[in-house]
Write a protein that holds these residues in place. Sequence first.
Motif, PDB file in Angstrom:
ATOM      1  N   GLN A 135       0.832  -1.207   0.000  1.00 16.42           N
ATOM      2  CA  GLN A 135       0.000   0.000   0.000  1.00 16.42           C
ATOM      3  C   GLN A 135       0.865   1.255   0.000  1.00 16.42           C
ATOM      4  N   LEU A 136       1.971   1.217   0.768  1.00 17.43           N
ATOM      5  CA  LEU A 136       2.828   2.394   0.886  1.00 17.43           C
ATOM      6  C   LEU A 136       3.515   2.746  -0.434  1.00 17.43           C
ATOM      7  N   LYS A 137       3.880   1.747  -1.214  1.00 17.16           N
ATOM      8  CA  LYS A 137       4.644   2.039  -2.435  1.00 17.16           C
ATOM      9  C   LYS A 137       3.815   2.808  -3.453  1.00 17.16           C
ATOM     10  N   ASN A 138       2.479   2.824  -3.270  1.00 19.21           N
ATOM     11  CA  ASN A 138       1.614   3.559  -4.177  1.00 19.21           C
ATOM     12  C   ASN A 138       1.285   4.957  -3.681  1.00 19.21           C
ATOM     13  N   ASN A 139       1.788   5.308  -2.477  1.00 23.71           N
ATOM     14  CA  ASN A 139       1.527   6.643  -1.940  1.00 23.71           C
ATOM     15  C   ASN A 139       2.202   7.712  -2.786  1.00 23.71           C
TER      16      ASN A 139
ATOM     17  N   ARG B 112      12.825  -1.479  -1.725  1.00 24.39           N
ATOM     18  CA  ARG B 112      13.778  -0.379  -1.694  1.00 24.39           C
ATOM     19  C   ARG B 112      13.714   0.505  -2.931  1.00 24.39           C
ATOM     20  N   SER B 113      13.245  -0.026  -4.034  1.00 25.37           N
ATOM     21  CA  SER B 113      13.157   0.775  -5.247  1.00 25.37           C
ATOM     22  C   SER B 113      12.135   1.890  -5.115  1.00 25.37           C
ATOM     23  N   SER B 114      11.140   1.712  -4.231  1.00 28.22           N
ATOM     24  CA  SER B 114      10.111   2.737  -4.060  1.00 28.22           C
ATOM     25  C   SER B 114      10.097   3.348  -2.665  1.00 28.22           C
ATOM     26  N   LEU B 115      10.683   2.670  -1.693  1.00 26.39           N
ATOM     27  CA  LEU B 115      10.692   3.158  -0.313  1.00 26.39           C
ATOM     28  C   LEU B 115      12.104   3.069   0.243  1.00 26.39           C
ATOM     29  N   THR B 116      12.645   4.180   0.711  1.00 27.70           N
ATOM     30  CA  THR B 116      14.014   4.173   1.250  1.00 27.70           C
ATOM     31  C   THR B 116      14.064   4.871   2.607  1.00 27.70           C
ATOM     32  N   PRO B 117      13.282   4.407   3.574  1.00 28.83           N
ATOM     33  CA  PRO B 117      13.310   5.080   4.880  1.00 28.83           C
ATOM     34  C   PRO B 117      14.526   4.693   5.704  1.00 28.83           C
ATOM     35  N   CYS B 118      14.889   5.588   6.626  1.00 26.95           N
ATOM     36  CA  CYS B 118      15.891   5.267   7.638  1.00 26.95           C
ATOM     37  C   CYS B 118      15.168   4.814   8.896  1.00 26.95           C
ATOM     38  N   LEU B 119      15.657   3.750   9.500  1.00 29.34           N
ATOM     39  CA  LEU B 119      14.986   3.150  10.658  1.00 29.34           C
ATOM     40  C   LEU B 119      15.541   3.715  11.965  1.00 29.34           C
TER      41      LEU B 119
ATOM     42  N   VAL C 219      18.064   0.138  -9.513  1.00 30.39           N
ATOM     43  CA  VAL C 219      17.943   0.050  -8.056  1.00 30.39           C
ATOM     44  C   VAL C 219      16.792  -0.863  -7.646  1.00 30.39           C
ATOM     45  N   GLU C 220      16.175  -1.503  -8.617  1.00 34.77           N
ATOM     46  CA  GLU C 220      15.047  -2.362  -8.282  1.00 34.77           C
ATOM     47  C   GLU C 220      15.546  -3.665  -7.690  1.00 34.77           C
ATOM     48  N   LEU C 221      14.913  -4.075  -6.601  1.00 34.24           N
ATOM     49  CA  LEU C 221      15.292  -5.327  -5.946  1.00 34.24           C
ATOM     50  C   LEU C 221      14.282  -6.413  -6.264  1.00 34.24           C
ATOM     51  N   VAL C 222      14.545  -7.579  -5.714  1.00 38.31           N
ATOM     52  CA  VAL C 222      13.624  -8.692  -5.884  1.00 38.31           C
ATOM     53  C   VAL C 222      12.265  -8.310  -5.318  1.00 38.31           C
ATOM     54  N   THR C 223      11.211  -8.579  -6.033  1.00 41.04           N
ATOM     55  CA  THR C 223       9.882  -8.178  -5.568  1.00 41.04           C
ATOM     56  C   THR C 223       9.102  -9.336  -4.958  1.00 41.04           C
ATOM     57  N   SER C 224       9.602 -10.523  -5.078  1.00 39.05           N
ATOM     58  CA  SER C 224       8.897 -11.677  -4.531  1.00 39.05           C
ATOM     59  C   SER C 224       9.560 -12.141  -3.258  1.00 39.05           C
ATOM     60  N   ASN C 225       8.742 -12.341  -2.236  1.00 39.20           N
ATOM     61  CA  ASN C 225       9.272 -12.831  -0.974  1.00 39.20           C
ATOM     62  C   ASN C 225       9.943 -14.176  -1.156  1.00 39.20           C
ATOM     63  N   ASN C 226       9.311 -15.046  -1.947  1.00 33.40           N
ATOM     64  CA  ASN C 226       9.894 -16.369  -2.173  1.00 33.40           C
ATOM     65  C   ASN C 226      11.226 -16.271  -2.893  1.00 33.40           C
ATOM     66  N   ASP C 227      11.300 -15.355  -3.892  1.00 29.93           N
ATOM     67  CA  ASP C 227      12.555 -15.180  -4.617  1.00 29.93           C
ATOM     68  C   ASP C 227      13.663 -14.750  -3.668  1.00 29.93           C
ATOM     69  N   MET C 228      13.361 -13.780  -2.811  1.00 35.77           N
ATOM     70  CA  MET C 228      14.376 -13.291  -1.878  1.00 35.77           C
ATOM     71  C   MET C 228      14.850 -14.412  -0.962  1.00 35.77           C
ATOM     72  N   GLU C 229      13.912 -15.185  -0.429  1.00 40.14           N
ATOM     73  CA  GLU C 229      14.289 -16.273   0.461  1.00 40.14           C
ATOM     74  C   GLU C 229      15.148 -17.303  -0.277  1.00 40.14           C
ATOM     75  N   GLN C 230      14.766 -17.604  -1.528  1.00 42.52           N
ATOM     76  CA  GLN C 230      15.533 -18.583  -2.293  1.00 42.52           C
ATOM     77  C   GLN C 230      16.945 -18.088  -2.557  1.00 42.52           C
ATOM     78  N   ILE C 231      17.071 -16.795  -2.873  1.00 38.32           N
ATOM     79  CA  ILE C 231      18.392 -16.237  -3.144  1.00 38.32           C
ATOM     80  C   ILE C 231      19.263 -16.328  -1.897  1.00 38.32           C
ATOM     81  N   LEU C 232      18.702 -15.929  -0.753  1.00 43.65           N
ATOM     82  CA  LEU C 232      19.498 -15.927   0.471  1.00 43.65           C
ATOM     83  C   LEU C 232      19.835 -17.341   0.917  1.00 43.65           C
ATOM     84  N   GLU C 233      18.874 -18.241   0.747  1.00 46.45           N
ATOM     85  CA  GLU C 233      19.155 -19.627   1.094  1.00 46.45           C
ATOM     86  C   GLU C 233      20.247 -20.191   0.185  1.00 46.45           C
TER      87      GLU C 233
END
Length: 967
Positions: A396-400, A448-455, A936-950
Amino acid sequence: MSALPEDQRIVFEVQLDARQIPFLSEHRWRGVSTEAWSGGLSEPKSGIVVPGTAYLDMALAAAIEIFGEEAICVQDIEFHQALFLPEVGGKTVQMRLMPRGAFAVDFDVVSVLLGSSGVPVSFTKHVSGKISLLTGGAAHNEAIATLKEVRSRCKTPVTKAEHDMEFKNRGFDYGPSFKVVAQLWQGKDEAVGEITLDAELQKDASRYYMHPGVLDSCFQVGGSALPSSLRHEAFIPVSIENYQLFSRPTARMWSHVYQVQVTHSDENKITVGVTIYSDTGRIIATVPRLHVKRIERGALTRKESSNNYANAMYRVCWKREDAIIKYSGEGRQEPGAWLIFADHSGVGEKLADHLFRSRRLPSILVYAGDELCLGDEGHITVVPGVEEHLQALFEQLKNNITPVTKLVYLWGLDNIVDLSVSDGLQDTATQTGVYTVVQLLRMMSRYRSSLTPCLWLVTRGLQAKEKIPDSALLQYPLWGLGRAIAQEVPGSWGGLVDLDLSASDNDVENLIHEITNPASENQVAYHNKMRYVARLSKMGMEIAPQRNIQLDSNSTYIITGGLGGLGRQLLVWLAQRGARHLVIITRTPLVDKSYRNDESDGAERDRKSEVIQTLEREGVNLHIMVGDVEDKGRLADIFRTVRKKLPPLKGIFHAAGVLDDAPLNAMNRQRLAKVMEPKIKGAWNLHTLSLDCELEFFILFSSIASVLGSPGQSNYCAANAFLDGLARYRCGRNLPAVSINWGPWAGEGMTESIDLDRLVNLGLHTLDPDSDWHFLDIAMTSKEVGPVIVRMDWGVFSKSQVVMPVSRFVEEQILGGHSPSVDNSEEAAARGYTKSTTVTDAQPTEHTLDQCYRLVNDEVVVVLGLGAGQRLDIDEPLINYGFESLMALRLKNNLENKIGRPLPNTLAYDYPSIKEISTYLSSLFTQRDPGGVSGVELVTSNNDMEQILELLLEVESVQDDKYKAQT
């Protein structure tokens, strides 16, 4: 053979590197400096010392190269100064030979210091002597009767375990090549030992005339030939009158060491003789007169510690700043919305209201609730720990229209759990908020491609000088986690803010000041309306103890993790300080102390059994009780047993711990729980169950990771930060407690699974298990609640590209106020980046790609620990160089710091070679993308990210059993 010309000087040169010559790393002295060999003291060096026996083999090799296979004698050998080797890299060593007469050669061995041009600028002599041809051989095949006589005279047995432990206690840390004494027998002023070589060592020994580890082991037998008053003292060689080797060693040999002379007026100097026999009784080698001198190790350690402990002991202190800068509402308007994970006490609502009224900045409030509710007016509810809810939020936030630039986490203010009930800590990762923050980091990376907040992580009352409330205790892991985030993903990091214990209207103003001030600190606490900043400073000299601590032999002490590598060293330390009743709590089920059903490997079982048997022989009553410190019911049973059957409980040492490292994007609930629960639940259970005991000590083994942060160890950082908080919590209630933030230990223990080269590149050196336990004496007798004990080269640390640029947390006291040059842009300053003009200031031309090649190559070389200036094949996949996930993460952080802009965590996976990474970087500056998608676009799928890190984790073959529980 013909005589040598007398003017023909010969020089042999070799690079001695412990990584290239494995046996060198197995010969260590603990707590002894270079000058100790000549009677003085200097700054301690690395524990790796080239053994004196190595020089003897070098001399033989040189002699045979010159004279051929003739009868040779090495004579008049003098040991001038020890040669210490670095943990990483080596030293250039020369053996210089000068003929003296027809059949004799003088020699010396020197280490060479090279100047910047590669030309030697100095030489340090370590050994000198003479090599000569013998006019006649030795009657070594007539010695069979002699060996039989020796064995008949030496009747008192000494086991291998006893022998090895005796040498360890003397300060020698030997590896397998130097521990080949199978058993020995003592006689009057003499001893004989059986020397056995396994198949692997036999293969290695074939490369030497007499393997230095084997010859050293033969000399070690002499420890049992000394007078009884000296058998626990450490001796080092001074000189050898002559050494003859008649034949190569065999798989089984016998070493006879006999006392030749003791200067009774000065027992510091002793002369012994050594004869080495084959198993059939023939003489293999002789050293008729070996002169040694005693090193008073205890005195040495005391003097060394008084001179050097201050360089290894620190404390986290809070420096009061000038008056708080009040936000006026004027000045530059920062674009972007604030995403506020709002607390239920109202701070989040007030913050959002203040931001809108004073700056017209929109805010989105996210509350913890029982169901997902994505409201239309900026009020959202998600269930903590449910990642799908966070993903729906970020979708929802990325469409703000207004992008989110700040993320403020206030949920920690709601961490109020009834810790008095047995199930008060069901899920430490969730209840401390760590799991939610890790999930947020994963969402921030994914979008990160659409949201770059500092925590920013916000807590309350943790740094209060008065009694810390229960509500603050479970917030401490957030500080450990925050420091890990700062190291691992500095581009996403804002900072840590601890609000005043008493809520006030100033809370909001203080938060806005910290979050919007680009030059602000990133570790800040408010107390009594004053602002404090964290600093790491050295502990004062006044804390040095005059003598070692003494424990009560009629009291009981509990140790968790006592059978792990570090725990076993702790057991020995406790016994040396007088403890005679030790309760070891272990998760390993035992049939008996022989460990027949222990699931660990054979060497580990042997080490456990060896320590247990040695301590019991010394009169220590060991009570091994099976239980998990996380199980409060089982732990309560153990405490009841202690009260009924043992002397009063006076001390608890919580040293249990587990490692399960992974990047933040691969950190899941299981990994968090595996590491956090033994630390947090275990410590809290020990605290509650001992409240009715009159304890003198409550010692928690924490880690430097919770203070400085550690990439890939967010779970470990968070867990240890709780221990630091618990110590402060107890002290506020007049209960004894010390949480020691240890640096990494060498040898057994946690460091076995750590890349030591990486530590050295950070400037972080390991603690010495044989000389640095005196820091525990200091910690237990000082008034410091959370001492930090670490051997750090801060100059190297400040220049390291592996961690984020050095923050003001360490630069003021440790670096003398000098910080790396920082980009003048406010955003870069706020994020802590340093800027490299090499790439970012270049024009978008093809030349930029060449600059990227050089930049990426140099940073890959740094991460791999290779020599500066080395050029790698740009087309070679990084995985072929041994790249693994944490290395990939470090490379990404290094490059971020160089170019001053964020990069994807999956950089080295998406672009697996130097060439591909360089092309990608070049595209960022020329507005071109090599793959046809946003750079600057990152992986958009949660499964893809998990597979890459695994996949990254599989590449480095990280197995759970690599990370040993210290129990």
